[in-house]
Design an enzyme around this catalytic site. Sequence first.
Site, PDB file in Angstrom:
ATOM      1  N   LYS A 232      13.882 -61.287  31.992  1.00 20.18           N
ATOM      2  CA  LYS A 232      13.034 -62.164  31.198  1.00 20.18           C
ATOM      3  C   LYS A 232      12.162 -62.951  32.159  1.00 20.18           C
ATOM      4  O   LYS A 232      12.658 -63.718  32.992  1.00 20.18           O
ATOM      5  CB  LYS A 232      13.891 -63.109  30.357  1.00 20.18           C
ATOM      6  CG  LYS A 232      13.046 -64.120  29.576  1.00 20.18           C
ATOM      7  CD  LYS A 232      13.888 -64.910  28.605  1.00 20.18           C
ATOM      8  CE  LYS A 232      13.034 -65.935  27.877  1.00 20.18           C
ATOM      9  NZ  LYS A 232      13.817 -66.701  26.908  1.00 20.18           N
TER      10      LYS A 232
ATOM     11  N   LYS B 278      11.435 -58.466  28.780  1.00 21.94           N
ATOM     12  CA  LYS B 278      10.595 -59.379  28.017  1.00 21.94           C
ATOM     13  C   LYS B 278       9.658 -60.128  28.936  1.00 21.94           C
ATOM     14  O   LYS B 278      10.126 -60.605  29.971  1.00 21.94           O
ATOM     15  CB  LYS B 278      11.522 -60.359  27.300  1.00 21.94           C
ATOM     16  CG  LYS B 278      10.828 -61.474  26.570  1.00 21.94           C
ATOM     17  CD  LYS B 278      11.848 -62.442  26.063  1.00 21.94           C
ATOM     18  CE  LYS B 278      11.091 -63.581  25.411  1.00 21.94           C
ATOM     19  NZ  LYS B 278      11.936 -64.611  24.925  1.00 21.94           N
TER      20      LYS B 278
HETATM   21  C1  PBG Z   1      14.377 -69.039  24.614  1.00 21.07           C
HETATM   22  C2  PBG Z   1      13.485 -67.993  24.064  1.00 21.07           C
HETATM   23  C3  PBG Z   1      12.090 -67.945  24.159  1.00 21.07           C
HETATM   24  C4  PBG Z   1      11.686 -66.790  23.507  1.00 21.07           C
HETATM   25  C5  PBG Z   1      12.826 -66.160  23.011  1.00 21.07           C
HETATM   26  N1  PBG Z   1      13.943 -66.913  23.396  1.00 21.07           N
HETATM   27  C6  PBG Z   1      11.143 -68.931  24.708  1.00 21.07           C
HETATM   28  C7  PBG Z   1      11.146 -69.280  26.137  1.00 21.07           C
HETATM   29  O1  PBG Z   1      11.787 -68.661  26.969  1.00 21.07           O
HETATM   30  O2  PBG Z   1      10.476 -70.260  26.431  1.00 21.07           O
HETATM   31  C8  PBG Z   1      10.261 -66.341  23.389  1.00 21.07           C
HETATM   32  C9  PBG Z   1       9.984 -65.346  22.329  1.00 21.07           C
HETATM   33  C10 PBG Z   1       8.549 -65.105  22.054  1.00 21.07           C
HETATM   34  O3  PBG Z   1       7.620 -65.651  22.676  1.00 21.07           O
HETATM   35  O4  PBG Z   1       8.314 -64.325  21.127  1.00 21.07           O
HETATM   36  N2  PBG Z   1      15.407 -69.347  23.731  1.00 21.07           N
END
Ligand code: PBG
Length: 326
Positions: free
Chosen positions: A196, A250
């Site tokens: 991520k 992601k």
């Molecule tokens: C954190 C989380 C995020 C997303 C999913 N889980 C936000 C971040 O890391 O700031 C982002 C998902 C998206 O942008 O569609 N719990």
Amino acid sequence: MFPIERPRRLRRTGALRQLVAETTLNPGDVVAPLFVAEGRDAPRDITSLPGHVQHTLESLSDEVRALHARGVGGILLFGVPATKDEVGSGAYDDQGIVQVALRRVRDEFGDELVIMADLCLDEYTSHGHCGVLRADGAVDNDATLDLYGRTAVAQARAGAAVVAPSGMMDGQVGAIREALDAEGYVDTVIMAYSAKYASALYGPFREAVGVEIAHGGDRRSYQQDYRNRREAWREARLDVDEGADIIMVKPAMTYLDILADLRREVDAPLCAYHVSGEYAMIKAAAERGWIDGDAVALEQLTALRRAGADFVLTYFAREIAEVLQA
Ligand code: PBG
């Protein structure tokens, strides 16, 4: 003239193209992220995610029913709590909004589609970070692991078939597996957000869940640096060693190299998260008539499958299922 090779032969008709197509995309290959808000009596639009809302418990049930009717493979729940605190207690409270929603959805749909819960603290912490803070303001990795373990158990108890840790703390998958097993939840699946990245594409999501990171902060001390490729492989390997059942990359479109790497290097099922900013870009351009939104969505989601994703988390889940069925 020399005998030229003719790859075009196989592209002459739709039927031929269909026969030799290397990649498929079906409604069962997509999972819909959904937002459910505590203490609201009507769904509320999310401006930067057109077509998506913060659901009430009732509208959530309706949406899941519509997704299920279209053959969508699963849902991933995010909670929007009424109040937040320093330690994100809404995430692991049995009466927290996601737990309440999970009980209801699991009750109604059982295992007919895969019910997943995002596992993180950021929607629930007053400072907006994915973990608890030390006195110096840094995110405390190991203290956060305990709370992730409690969150996993609360989600499993409420009916999550899959928990999806997204906080990028070191050791989170192992800590969650241990906590689940200790309570007898040996069949609860862990889908790890393995690679991520600290991305500028999460903006609309943060509007959707009302998260603002305190003091203009960011997540670069825990999410990955987008300049790095090998690091993703390391993260994924650690997650699988700690017990991840599914791994995830992601965002999606700018990380096809990572997807292709992990497909080759790791034998766990692989998911791609086509994130909020990716959805919003397509929606905004389509709204202006600059691109054909359905066609671009279909192309992008199919490309993720081609790069190696077994399934895709996408805000287009419902729409693409309709396009694919048409
Ligand atoms: C954190 C989380 C995020 C997303 C999913 N889980 C936000 C971040 O890391 O700031 C982002 C998902 C998206 O942008 O569609 N719990």
